[in-house]
Design a protein around this motif. Structure first.
Motif, PDB file in Angstrom:
ATOM      1  N   PHE A  31     115.607 -25.573  19.612  1.00 22.09           N
ATOM      2  CA  PHE A  31     116.529 -24.446  19.588  1.00 22.09           C
ATOM      3  C   PHE A  31     117.469 -24.356  20.789  1.00 22.09           C
ATOM      4  CE2 PHE A  31     113.041 -22.818  16.834  1.00 22.09           C
ATOM      5  CZ  PHE A  31     113.789 -22.794  15.655  1.00 22.09           C
ATOM      6  N   VAL A  32     117.099 -25.006  21.890  1.00 15.18           N
ATOM      7  CA  VAL A  32     117.891 -24.890  23.120  1.00 15.18           C
ATOM      8  C   VAL A  32     118.202 -26.290  23.639  1.00 15.18           C
ATOM      9  CG1 VAL A  32     117.886 -24.026  25.484  1.00 15.18           C
ATOM     10  CG2 VAL A  32     116.825 -22.669  23.675  1.00 15.18           C
ATOM     11  N   LEU A  33     119.469 -26.516  24.027  1.00 13.48           N
ATOM     12  CA  LEU A  33     119.937 -27.856  24.440  1.00 13.48           C
ATOM     13  C   LEU A  33     119.549 -28.890  23.375  1.00 13.48           C
ATOM     14  CD1 LEU A  33     119.315 -27.711  28.320  1.00 13.48           C
ATOM     15  CD2 LEU A  33     121.463 -27.361  27.101  1.00 13.48           C
ATOM     16  N   GLY A  34     119.019 -30.044  23.763  1.00  8.94           N
ATOM     17  CA  GLY A  34     118.624 -31.035  22.768  1.00  8.94           C
ATOM     18  C   GLY A  34     119.787 -31.890  22.285  1.00  8.94           C
ATOM     19  N   GLN A  35     119.530 -32.632  21.212  1.00 12.30           N
ATOM     20  CA  GLN A  35     120.480 -33.643  20.737  1.00 12.30           C
ATOM     21  C   GLN A  35     121.804 -33.046  20.268  1.00 12.30           C
ATOM     22  OE1 GLN A  35     119.984 -36.895  21.321  1.00 12.30           O
ATOM     23  NE2 GLN A  35     122.173 -36.910  20.804  1.00 12.30           N
TER      24      GLN A  35
END
Ligand SMILES: *Cc1c(COP(=O)(O)O)cnc(C)c1O
Length: 370
Positions: A31-35
Motif C-alpha cells: 500500500f505504501v511506496l513499492g513497485q
C-alpha cells in the motif's frame, strides 16, 4: 455551470485503466511506496529530463524536503515571491529558514530577477522561484545570479508539469525541482502527492531517506526524517495518467489559443508567454481592473472562475511575522486585485469554450454601454 476544473470527466475517460491499476494495488497489498511508486518515479524523472524523481505525499512535503536536502535551516534566508500559493512560503518556514520576499515581474507573474540584488544578504542561501500558472520563471537570470553568489536554486514547479524554458523542462534547471500532484494540478493524483526531481545521486539518496524516517535500512535512522511517503494507489494512478500528460497539455494550450484569439477584441488582457518559454496553462489568468464585478457577472452567465490568489503572502495573517505592510510589493498586490482565472482543462469542450467567450463578450458589451 461550466466549472473551473472538471476532474470527473477525466476520470471517466480513463476509468477502465485507472480502476484496473487501483485494484491491482489492492490485490498486491503493497500500500505504501513499492513497485508502483518506483515505476512512476522512473517515468516522471524521464518526463522531466532528470536522473531522479523522489515521490512524496504532497507538493508541500516536496518543498520541505528539497530545502532540508540542500542543508537549509535556521539562520538561512530563502528568497521567493509573495504572489504564490501559501505552501511555497510555509515550506521555507518549516525548514527553520527565513522567507525573504521579492516582487514579481508582472508579465509572467514570476520572481523578478532584477530585484534580487537588493534583497541579497550574507545569510541568503537559496532562491525558490515559482513557475506560476504553468510558465517558467526567468531561469537564465535566476541561475546566473545564483551562480554569482553561490546560492542554491530550488524550483517550485507545482503548477508547471512539462513546461519548458529554452527547451529545458522545469524541475531540471535548478539543483532540485518540486512538483505537486494534488488532484487539480495538471498531473493530479486521486489523493495527495508530490515529487522532487534532481540530477544529483547524493541528494536523491538523502531525499529517499528523509521521506521515510531518515532510514535506508529499517529501524536504522541516520537522519531525523519524516513520514512523507507516497501511497501505492497514488503511484499507480499517476503512472497511468502520466502517459496522457503530453496530450492533455496540448489540449490546454488549444483552449488557451482559442481564448487568446477571442479576448483581445473584447478589450481583455490575456496571459503573455515570454520568449523561450512554453506555457502549460495550469491556470489561465486574465487581468482586469473590474475583476470582482466581472467574476460576479460570469457567475450569472454560468461560468465559474477562480482567483489565484486574492491575498499575497506578505499580507496574510499567518505571515504577519514577516513584518510587511500594504504597498511593500506593488506588482504582487496589483496582480492580487486584477487576476481572474477562466475555466481551462483538457476536457473543456469547444461549445463550453464558446460559452465562456460569449459570456465575456456580453460583459464587454455591457461595459461599453455603461
Ligand atoms: C499546489 C502548490 C503547492 C503545494 O502542493 P500540495 O501538493 O498542495 O502540498 C506548492 N506550490 C505551488 C505554487 C502550488 O500551486
Amino acid at each position: 455551470m461550466i466549472p473551473l476544473v472538471d476532474l470527473k470527466s477525466q476520470y471517466l475517460s480513463l476509468k477502465a485503466e485507472i480502476d484496473q491499476a487501483v485494484l491491482a494495488v489492492l490485490a498486491s497489498s503493497q500500500f505504501v511506496l513499492g513497485q508502483e511508486v518506483a515505476t512512476f518515479e522512473d517515468q516522471f524523472a524521464a518526463y522531466t529530463q532528470t536522473r531522479y524523481a523522489v515521490a512524496v505525499n504532497s507538493g508541500t512535503s516536496a518543498l520541505h524536503l528539497a530545502l532540508l536536502a540542500a542543508d537549509i535551516g535556521p539562520g538561512d534566508e530563502v528568497i521567493t515571491t509573495p504572489h504564490t500559493f501559501i505552501a511555497t512560503v510555509a515550506a521555507i518556514a518549516y525548514s527553520g529558514a527565513t522567507p525573504v520576499l521579492v516582487d514579481i515581474e508582472p508579465r509572467s507573474f514570476t520572481l523578478d530577477p532584477t530585484q534580487l540584488a537588493a534583497h541579497l544578504t550574507p545569510r541568503t542561501k537559496a532562491l525558490l522561484p515559482v513557475h506560476l500558472y504553468g510558465q517558467a520563471a526567468d531561469m537564465t537570470a535566476i541561475m546566473a545570479f545564483a551562480q554569482q553568489h553561490g546560492l542554491v536554486v530550488i524550483e517550485d514547479a507545482a503548477q508547471a508539469h512539462g513546461a519548458t524554458y529554452h527547451g529545458q523542462r522545469v524541475g531540471s534547471i535548478g539543483l532540485l525541482g518540486c512538483f505537486s500532484f494534488y488532484p487539480g494540478k495538471n498531473l493530479g493524483a486521486y489523493g495527495e502527492g508530490g515529487a522532487i526531481t534532481t540530477n544529483d545521486p547524493e541528494l536523491a539518496r538523502k531525499l529517499r531517506m528523509l521521506r521515510d524516517w531518515g532510514a535506508e535500512q529499517r529501524y536504522h535512522h541516520t537522519l531525523k526524517g519524516f513520514n512523507y511517503r507516497m501511497d501505492a494507489i497514488q503511484g499507480a494512478v499517476l503512472r497511468v495518467k502520466l502517459a496522457y500528460l503530453a496530450q492533455w497539455t496540448r489540449a490546454r494550450q488549444a483552449v488557451a489559443a482559442r481564448y487568446a484569439a477571442a479576448l483581445p477584441a473584447l478589450g481583455l488582457r490575456t496571459p503573455e508567454v515570454l520568449a523561450g518559454r512554453s506555457h502549460v496553462y495550469h491556470v489561465y489568468a486574465i487581468r482586469v481592473a473590474q475583476r470582482d464585478q466581472l467574476q460576479a457577472f460570469l457567475h450569472t452567465q454560468g461560468v465559474a472562475t477562480g482567483i489565484h490568489y486574492p491575498i499575497p503572502v506578505h499580507l496574510q495573517e499567518a505571515f504577519a511575522e514577516l513584518g510587511h505592510q500594504p504597498g511593500a510589493f506593488p506588482q504582487s498586490e496589483a496582480a492580487a486585485r486584477e487576476v481572474l482565472s477562466l475555466p481551462i482543462y483538457p476536457e473543456l469542450r469547444p461549445e463550453q469554450q464558446d460559452q465562456v467567450i460569449a459570456a465575456l463578450a456580453a460583459w464587454a458589451r455591457q461595459s461599453s454601454e455603461a
